[in-house]
Write an enzyme that holds these catalytic residues in place. Structure first.
Site, short mmCIF file in Angstrom:
data_model
loop_
_atom_site.label_atom_id
_atom_site.label_comp_id
_atom_site.label_asym_id
_atom_site.label_seq_id
_atom_site.Cartn_x
_atom_site.Cartn_y
_atom_site.Cartn_z
N LYS A 1 0.82 -1.20 0.00
CA LYS A 1 0.00 0.00 0.00
C LYS A 1 0.87 1.27 0.00
CE LYS A 1 -3.74 -2.47 -0.02
NZ LYS A 1 -3.74 -3.59 0.84
C1 LIG Z 1 -9.94 -4.12 -0.83
C2 LIG Z 1 -9.23 -4.73 0.33
N1 LIG Z 1 -9.87 -4.81 1.50
C3 LIG Z 1 -9.27 -5.32 2.59
C4 LIG Z 1 -7.98 -5.77 2.55
C5 LIG Z 1 -7.36 -6.38 3.76
O1 LIG Z 1 -6.34 -5.61 4.25
P1 LIG Z 1 -5.18 -6.26 5.16
O2 LIG Z 1 -4.30 -7.05 4.26
O3 LIG Z 1 -4.50 -5.06 5.75
O4 LIG Z 1 -5.86 -7.09 6.20
C6 LIG Z 1 -7.27 -5.70 1.36
C7 LIG Z 1 -5.88 -6.19 1.30
O5 LIG Z 1 -5.15 -6.01 0.39
C8 LIG Z 1 -7.90 -5.17 0.21
O6 LIG Z 1 -7.27 -5.08 -0.96
#
Ligand SMILES: Cc1ncc(COP(=O)(O)O)c(C=O)c1O
Length: 403
Positions: free
Chosen positions: A204
């Site tokens: 990110k």
């Molecule tokens: C659209 C979306 N929502 C939620 C998440 C989950 O985030 P995390 O990996 O920080 O748990 C991601 C992860 O890439 C994502 O792309």
């Protein structure tokens, strides 16, 4: 910027020389000495977790996105779970979401025992289509989970109107895991929806290793979120230590979803670079879009009034104009050492969802997009050479297969 190759080059997949010697990943973090120093300072301090860096990061992040409150979580997934809890999702409730997302967006609805209801996406942005949402919304709908796919904000005004018109009112929850710094109607996302979720995974714009955040302008939701991420306990360890008190009460069933001070120190240092990171990603997107104008691919659309954050740069192949499918083109790009990816297998097509819901319902726009999508490398640390290589490889491979 490399021009279109004048004659067809032999593809690496057919034994030719790859565009690059070493794989260019589709995403990666950039850390500098200031980031490392910031973490080392915390490692030498009294508080590795539940300490002062958490509030500092939350306050700075809230100010940066333009929201009143920011509540940090141990991941974007945990932040989504927190939002689903704060919205009061429970068995018998429905929440509408998009199939064109990472499974965590829909999973958080299941964590609360509620039912995810998918609505198809708009063909231009691949974001939740408000017209499809309006077909699905009903008195059981407690929330709409919109995703800012690839970093392009969802149709927040239309979705917010749909949520507000519902009786009782539904929550608009924006999964902005891709979209920190994206602008909608001149405002950064974070203070527009009822709750907005961010992820700080290394691919990110800003990373804390793992990490997430919920932002909101609602003090009551903020309070619930704070308790939820700390076992449902009504006070925090440092508050008790500073007040010389031992007594605490657990007032709701929460989890340990806390982000550490180590991670928040990294987040604070990364925040300093967020503007520059966004600017670089926007620059790369402009270069890609210009370079692929003549090719049989569809570049991501940008709607009026929107400034995307470009977590991803997903192209869609115009398969009608190509002599092969996505799988072969994907394989050929990988052979050129370009770390392409696909975002996303539509959530309802995952075996868990297919077996659990046994639904025959189709989502034609998302399903058609999935057959054509390829995400190109997109990260703020890309050099001009990296961008040139990605452009060169796409031109080389797509031209080879053009009819
Ligand atoms: C659209 C979306 N929502 C939620 C998440 C989950 O985030 P995390 O990996 O920080 O748990 C991601 C992860 O890439 C994502 O792309």
């Amino acid at each position: 910027m490399s021009a279109l190759p004048t004659k067809l080059e032999t593809l690496a997949v057919h034994g030719g020389k790859p565009v690059r010697e070493k794989l260019l990943p589709y995403g990666r973090q950039s850390l500098d000495d200031a980031d490392i120093q910031s973490v080392v300072e915390v490692l030498k301090s009294d508080w590795l977790t539940t300490g002062p860096k958490i509030a500092e990061f939350e306050e700075r992040f809230a100010a940066w996105v333009g929201a009143r409150h920011a509540i940090s979580f141990s991941s974007g997934t945990a932040a989504l779970h927190g939002a689903a809890f704060a919205a009061g999702l429970a068995p018998g409730d429905e929440a509408i979401t998009t199939p064109m997302t990472f499974c965590a967006t829909a999973n958080c609805i299941l964590y609360q025992g509620a039912t995810p209801v998918f609505a198809d996406v708009s063909p231009d942005t691949l974001n939740l289509d408000p017209a499809q949402v309006s077909r699905k919304i009903n008195a059981r709908t407690k929330a709409i989970f919109a995703v800012d796919y690839a970093g392009h904000p969802a149709a927040l005004d239309e979705l917010s109107q749909l949520a507000k018109a519902q009786v009782p009112r539904a929550f608009l929850i924006e999964d902005a895991s891709h979209a920190v710094g994206a602008e909608y109607g001149g405002k950064r996302v974070g203070g527009i929806a009822d709750m907005t979720i961010f992820s700080f995974h290394p691919v990110k714009h800003l990373t804390t290793g793992e990490g997430g955040m919920v932002t909101t302008n609602d003090a009551q939701l903020a309070e619930i979120l704070r308790r939820f991420r700390n076992h449902g306990i009504s006070s925090e360890a440092r508050q008790r230590q500073e007040a010389g008190q031992w007594f605490y009460e657990m007032v709701l069933l929460g989890f340990n979803y806390r982000l550490t001070d180590i991670a928040c120190a990294l987040g604070l240092s990364q925040l300093e670079k967020l503007d520059a990171n966004l600017a670089r990603r926007r620059e790369i997107a402009v270069q890609y879009t210009a370079a692929f104008r003549e090719l049989p691919v569809l570049c991501p659309a940008v709607r009026e009034g929107v400034n995307p954050a470009w977590h991803l740069y997903p192209i869609r192949l115009r398969l009608e104009m190509l002599a092969t499918g996505r799988a072969e083109i994907f394989r050929a790009l990988r052979a050129e050492n370009i770390g392409v990816n696909v975002h996303y297998v539509p959530v309802h097509q995952h075996p868990y969802y297919r077996e659990r819901f046994k639904s025959e319902e189709r989502y034609p726009v998302a399903e058609d997009a999935y057959e054509r999508l390829i995400s190109l490398p997109m990260f703020h640390g890309m050099t001009d050479r990296d961008v040139d290589d990605a452009v060169h490889a796409v031109q080389k491979v797509v031209r080879h297969y053009s009819r």
